[in-house]
Design a protein around this motif. Structure first.
Motif, PDB file in Angstrom:
ATOM      1  N   LEU A 159     -19.670  -3.931 -33.526  1.00 18.74           N
ATOM      2  CA  LEU A 159     -18.754  -2.810 -33.721  1.00 18.74           C
ATOM      3  C   LEU A 159     -19.466  -1.457 -33.666  1.00 18.74           C
ATOM      4  CD1 LEU A 159     -16.458  -4.241 -36.548  1.00 18.74           C
ATOM      5  CD2 LEU A 159     -15.931  -4.032 -34.113  1.00 18.74           C
ATOM      6  N   MET A 160     -20.787  -1.463 -33.801  1.00 15.43           N
ATOM      7  CA  MET A 160     -21.540  -0.212 -33.773  1.00 15.43           C
ATOM      8  C   MET A 160     -22.151   0.073 -32.401  1.00 15.43           C
ATOM      9  SD  MET A 160     -23.299  -0.315 -37.567  1.00 15.43           S
ATOM     10  CE  MET A 160     -23.868   1.387 -37.517  1.00 15.43           C
ATOM     11  N   THR A 161     -21.806  -0.756 -31.407  1.00 15.16           N
ATOM     12  CA  THR A 161     -22.309  -0.536 -30.063  1.00 15.16           C
ATOM     13  C   THR A 161     -21.503   0.555 -29.357  1.00 15.16           C
ATOM     14  OG1 THR A 161     -20.864  -2.253 -29.143  1.00 15.16           O
ATOM     15  CG2 THR A 161     -23.086  -2.930 -29.858  1.00 15.16           C
ATOM     16  N   GLU A 162     -22.023   1.007 -28.213  1.00 13.51           N
ATOM     17  CA  GLU A 162     -21.356   2.066 -27.447  1.00 13.51           C
ATOM     18  C   GLU A 162     -19.983   1.620 -26.966  1.00 13.51           C
ATOM     19  OE1 GLU A 162     -23.595   3.746 -24.292  1.00 13.51           O
ATOM     20  OE2 GLU A 162     -25.359   4.170 -25.524  1.00 13.51           O
ATOM     21  N   GLU A 163     -19.850   0.326 -26.730  1.00 13.71           N
ATOM     22  CA  GLU A 163     -18.573  -0.199 -26.229  1.00 13.71           C
ATOM     23  C   GLU A 163     -17.418   0.168 -27.160  1.00 13.71           C
ATOM     24  OE1 GLU A 163     -16.475  -4.501 -25.139  1.00 13.71           O
ATOM     25  OE2 GLU A 163     -18.597  -4.403 -25.676  1.00 13.71           O
ATOM     26  N   TRP A 164     -17.694   0.127 -28.477  1.00 11.07           N
ATOM     27  CA  TRP A 164     -16.645   0.469 -29.443  1.00 11.07           C
ATOM     28  C   TRP A 164     -16.586   1.973 -29.690  1.00 11.07           C
ATOM     29  CZ3 TRP A 164     -12.772  -2.430 -31.236  1.00 11.07           C
ATOM     30  CH2 TRP A 164     -12.832  -3.809 -30.994  1.00 11.07           C
ATOM     31  N   ASN A 165     -17.697   2.642 -29.472  1.00  8.20           N
ATOM     32  CA  ASN A 165     -17.729   4.105 -29.490  1.00  8.20           C
ATOM     33  C   ASN A 165     -17.037   4.716 -30.719  1.00  8.20           C
ATOM     34  OD1 ASN A 165     -18.422   6.610 -28.429  1.00  8.20           O
ATOM     35  ND2 ASN A 165     -16.494   6.805 -27.298  1.00  8.20           N
ATOM     36  N   GLY A 166     -17.368   4.176 -31.872  1.00  6.38           N
ATOM     37  CA  GLY A 166     -16.848   4.749 -33.110  1.00  6.38           C
ATOM     38  C   GLY A 166     -15.390   4.484 -33.400  1.00  6.38           C
ATOM     39  N   LEU A 167     -14.766   3.544 -32.675  1.00 10.27           N
ATOM     40  CA  LEU A 167     -13.343   3.246 -32.906  1.00 10.27           C
ATOM     41  C   LEU A 167     -13.118   2.599 -34.270  1.00 10.27           C
ATOM     42  CD1 LEU A 167     -12.333   1.973 -29.353  1.00 10.27           C
ATOM     43  CD2 LEU A 167     -11.561   4.065 -30.480  1.00 10.27           C
ATOM     44  N   VAL A 178      -6.700  -4.554 -36.227  1.00  8.97           N
ATOM     45  CA  VAL A 178      -5.986  -4.824 -34.985  1.00  8.97           C
ATOM     46  C   VAL A 178      -6.360  -3.741 -33.989  1.00  8.97           C
ATOM     47  CG1 VAL A 178      -3.726  -5.073 -33.890  1.00  8.97           C
ATOM     48  CG2 VAL A 178      -4.053  -5.849 -36.243  1.00  8.97           C
ATOM     49  N   TYR A 179      -6.680  -4.155 -32.749  1.00  6.43           N
ATOM     50  CA  TYR A 179      -6.987  -3.174 -31.712  1.00  6.43           C
ATOM     51  C   TYR A 179      -6.511  -3.689 -30.358  1.00  6.43           C
ATOM     52  CZ  TYR A 179      -9.448   0.180 -28.796  1.00  6.43           C
ATOM     53  OH  TYR A 179      -9.735   1.149 -27.870  1.00  6.43           O
ATOM     54  N   ASN A 180      -5.697  -2.889 -29.678  1.00  9.49           N
ATOM     55  CA  ASN A 180      -5.132  -3.256 -28.380  1.00  9.49           C
ATOM     56  C   ASN A 180      -4.439  -4.620 -28.414  1.00  9.49           C
ATOM     57  OD1 ASN A 180      -5.763  -0.888 -27.104  1.00  9.49           O
ATOM     58  ND2 ASN A 180      -7.572  -1.682 -26.038  1.00  9.49           N
ATOM     59  N   GLY A 181      -3.732  -4.859 -29.494  1.00  7.37           N
ATOM     60  CA  GLY A 181      -2.956  -6.087 -29.611  1.00  7.37           C
ATOM     61  C   GLY A 181      -3.745  -7.303 -30.032  1.00  7.37           C
ATOM     62  N   ASN A 182      -5.050  -7.158 -30.225  1.00  5.25           N
ATOM     63  CA  ASN A 182      -5.882  -8.284 -30.644  1.00  5.25           C
ATOM     64  C   ASN A 182      -6.264  -8.158 -32.115  1.00  5.25           C
ATOM     65  OD1 ASN A 182      -6.127  -9.520 -28.016  1.00  5.25           O
ATOM     66  ND2 ASN A 182      -7.510  -7.847 -27.472  1.00  5.25           N
ATOM     67  N   ILE A 183      -6.374  -9.298 -32.788  1.00  4.25           N
ATOM     68  CA  ILE A 183      -6.785  -9.329 -34.189  1.00  4.25           C
ATOM     69  C   ILE A 183      -8.272  -9.655 -34.250  1.00  4.25           C
ATOM     70  CG2 ILE A 183      -6.427 -10.392 -36.448  1.00  4.25           C
ATOM     71  CD1 ILE A 183      -3.635 -11.234 -35.403  1.00  4.25           C
ATOM     72  N   TYR A 184      -9.042  -8.797 -34.890  1.00  2.99           N
ATOM     73  CA  TYR A 184     -10.487  -8.985 -35.018  1.00  2.99           C
ATOM     74  C   TYR A 184     -10.849  -9.270 -36.476  1.00  2.99           C
ATOM     75  CZ  TYR A 184     -11.021  -6.971 -30.335  1.00  2.99           C
ATOM     76  OH  TYR A 184     -10.951  -6.732 -28.979  1.00  2.99           O
ATOM     77  N   ILE A 185     -11.754 -10.217 -36.670  1.00 12.64           N
ATOM     78  CA  ILE A 185     -12.290 -10.504 -37.998  1.00 12.64           C
ATOM     79  C   ILE A 185     -13.783 -10.230 -37.975  1.00 12.64           C
ATOM     80  CG2 ILE A 185     -12.683 -12.273 -39.761  1.00 12.64           C
ATOM     81  CD1 ILE A 185      -9.788 -11.503 -39.512  1.00 12.64           C
ATOM     82  N   PHE A 235      -4.156   6.402 -38.538  1.00 12.31           N
ATOM     83  CA  PHE A 235      -4.788   5.610 -37.485  1.00 12.31           C
ATOM     84  C   PHE A 235      -4.939   6.444 -36.213  1.00 12.31           C
ATOM     85  CE2 PHE A 235      -2.249   2.923 -40.271  1.00 12.31           C
ATOM     86  CZ  PHE A 235      -3.206   2.023 -40.725  1.00 12.31           C
ATOM     87  N   LYS A 236      -6.166   6.571 -35.769  1.00 14.20           N
ATOM     88  CA  LYS A 236      -6.467   7.338 -34.574  1.00 14.20           C
ATOM     89  C   LYS A 236      -6.700   6.395 -33.388  1.00 14.20           C
ATOM     90  CE  LYS A 236      -6.628  11.187 -36.978  1.00 14.20           C
ATOM     91  NZ  LYS A 236      -5.604  12.245 -36.856  1.00 14.20           N
ATOM     92  N   ASP A 237      -6.318   6.828 -32.214  1.00 18.81           N
ATOM     93  CA  ASP A 237      -6.583   6.095 -30.976  1.00 18.81           C
ATOM     94  C   ASP A 237      -6.081   4.658 -31.028  1.00 18.81           C
ATOM     95  OD1 ASP A 237      -8.002   8.328 -29.857  1.00 18.81           O
ATOM     96  OD2 ASP A 237      -9.690   7.788 -31.150  1.00 18.81           O
ATOM     97  N   ARG A 238      -4.930   4.458 -31.622  1.00 18.06           N
ATOM     98  CA  ARG A 238      -4.331   3.129 -31.676  1.00 18.06           C
ATOM     99  C   ARG A 238      -2.956   3.159 -31.019  1.00 18.06           C
ATOM    100  NH1 ARG A 238      -6.302  -0.153 -35.929  1.00 18.06           N
ATOM    101  NH2 ARG A 238      -8.490   0.352 -36.288  1.00 18.06           N
ATOM    102  N   THR A 239      -2.555   2.022 -30.446  1.00 21.55           N
ATOM    103  CA  THR A 239      -1.210   1.917 -29.899  1.00 21.55           C
ATOM    104  C   THR A 239      -0.213   1.858 -31.056  1.00 21.55           C
ATOM    105  OG1 THR A 239      -1.185  -0.506 -29.887  1.00 21.55           O
ATOM    106  CG2 THR A 239      -2.102   0.605 -27.936  1.00 21.55           C
ATOM    107  N   ARG A 240       1.037   2.152 -30.752  1.00 25.40           N
ATOM    108  CA  ARG A 240       2.058   2.131 -31.798  1.00 25.40           C
ATOM    109  C   ARG A 240       2.184   0.739 -32.418  1.00 25.40           C
ATOM    110  NH1 ARG A 240       6.007   5.755 -33.266  1.00 25.40           N
ATOM    111  NH2 ARG A 240       4.342   7.169 -32.647  1.00 25.40           N
ATOM    112  N   ASN A 241       2.090  -0.314 -31.596  1.00 26.11           N
ATOM    113  CA  ASN A 241       2.206  -1.673 -32.122  1.00 26.11           C
ATOM    114  C   ASN A 241       1.025  -2.015 -33.029  1.00 26.11           C
ATOM    115  OD1 ASN A 241       4.506  -3.366 -31.654  1.00 26.11           O
ATOM    116  ND2 ASN A 241       3.099  -4.983 -31.042  1.00 26.11           N
ATOM    117  N   ASP A 242      -0.185  -1.556 -32.649  1.00 28.17           N
ATOM    118  CA  ASP A 242      -1.364  -1.765 -33.507  1.00 28.17           C
ATOM    119  C   ASP A 242      -1.139  -1.110 -34.869  1.00 28.17           C
ATOM    120  OD1 ASP A 242      -2.617  -3.063 -31.461  1.00 28.17           O
ATOM    121  OD2 ASP A 242      -4.179  -1.574 -31.133  1.00 28.17           O
TER     122      ASP A 242
END
Length: 352
Positions: A159-167, A178-185, A235-242
């Motif tokens: 989660l601290m990699t550039e790919e996540w970029n502080g999300l 929840v991010y982009n419709g996926n559930i992360y643990i 919640f910043k940078d999240r879809t409405r469903n997220d």
């Protein structure tokens, strides 16, 4: 007024054949469900249901194995992975594990715990030093394989990699999201000793896969909350469903722990179906001697997964994590398969 049931309907007759119940017994139980919840009961909601004989007959099983072609035909699926999920969804009083061999598959059948089915087993000694990360990863794997519930495990480092970029700005303390419709643990943070309400993304989010219609209706309710415009600002940078899922998890966690919640006004049918699906996920994870349905809801939110495992006498916390199947299971499958092949005359034993 009591509901009128057409015992000649396809739905009733199919449920009768699978459950093994008589017309009289099934009518009585179906009538109660129709009156209260406007639907027929599932197999795991029926007293004295046993769909194992029907399943074995449908799959044309020989001993503990069935031909893969038969399994795919019965389930209407394209591969054994999809078939496994379909069987567990249809035969809800059982937990079914398919182990593909060549042209056949070994079929492991275990009767699920329910309020009517309490297994008589010796008290299981729990391992208090269980590896929490390994347990969560095994749980996530099982839910995906057997029930089609797809949860994505992640870690603080990822989660601290550039790919996540502080999300996920608080990655070191965030157990799930929840991010982009996926559930992360986040298995580095989520812990089997933590209160269940802190792991609600895993358990409540599972309902999205098991009962998408109910889950979507609950998500839709969040948009009617009076302070919804304020809630979404968190919640910043999240879809409405997220965002709606995050709000739902937070409100349900309050509801489960007895705090004022916007879900307090759920009608009886929605409340029952919500806890049916939630407790079914808990039972799928734990497979204890008794069902989580027997645990008082007021206790549930404050218990940890470890507490719950002890409450229902689950063997989950004594697993040695030797893979998807442990050595004893693999040996049992091998011996059962050999026995089935010998009965079919497809395997001979030579003694020197």
């Amino acid at each position: 007024m009591a509901s009128c049931i057409n015992i000649n309907s396809v739905e009733f007759q199919t449920l009768k054949s699978k459950s093994g119940l008589s017309d009289f017994e099934l009518q009585a139980q179906c009538r109660m469900f129709l009156d209260k919840y406007d639907r027929f009961p599932y197999l795991d909601e029926l007293r004295n249901s046993n769909s194992e004989p029907y399943l074995k007959d449908a799959l044309k099983m020989t001993g503990t194995s069935a031909k893969i072609n038969n399994i795919l035909e019965v389930t209407g699926t394209d591969n054994i992975e999809e078939a496994n999920v379909a069987l567990n969804d249809e035969f809800r009083d059982l937990e079914i594990t398919l182990v593909p061999l060549k042209t056949s598959a070994h079929v492991e059948i275990e009767h699920r715990p329910s309020i009517y089915n309490i297994k008589e087993k010796e008290v299981i000694e729990m391992d208090d030093n269980i590896n929490s990360t390994a347990l969560l990863n095994q749980t996530i794997d099982k839910l995906a394989r057997l029930y089609g519930i797809n949860i994505i495990p992640t870690s603080i480092a990822e989660l601290m990699t550039e790919e996540w970029n502080g999300l996920v700005p608080d990655a070191k303390n965030t157990s799930a999201f929840v991010y982009n419709g996926n559930i992360y643990i986040n298995t580095d943070v989520a812990n089997v000793d933590a209160p269940l309400h802190e792991m609600m993304h895993l358990f409540l989010g599972s309902i999205r896969f098991t009962n998408p219609q109910l889950y979507q209706s609950l998500l839709d309710k969040t948009q009617n909350f009076e302070d919804y415009p304020l809630l979404i600002e968190q919640f910043k940078d999240r879809t409405r469903n997220d965002i709606n899922e995050e709000i739902l998890v937070e409100e349900f966690s309050k509801y489960l722990t007895g705090f004022p919640s916007k879900l307090n006004d759920l009608n009886e049918s929605d409340r029952y179906n919500l806890f049916y699906d939630l407790n079914r996920v808990f039972d799928s994870v734990l497979m204890g001697n008794s069902s989580v349905n027997s645990v008082n809801t007021s206790e549930l939110g404050f218990m940890s997964l470890k507490d719950l495992a002890k409450k229902v006498n689950s063997s989950l916390l004594v697993n040695k994590f030797k893979g998807s199947l442990d050595d004893n299971s693999l040996h049992r499958i091998e011996m059962n398969t050999k026995a089935a092949l010998m009965r079919e005359g497809k395997l001979e034993e030579f003694c020197s």
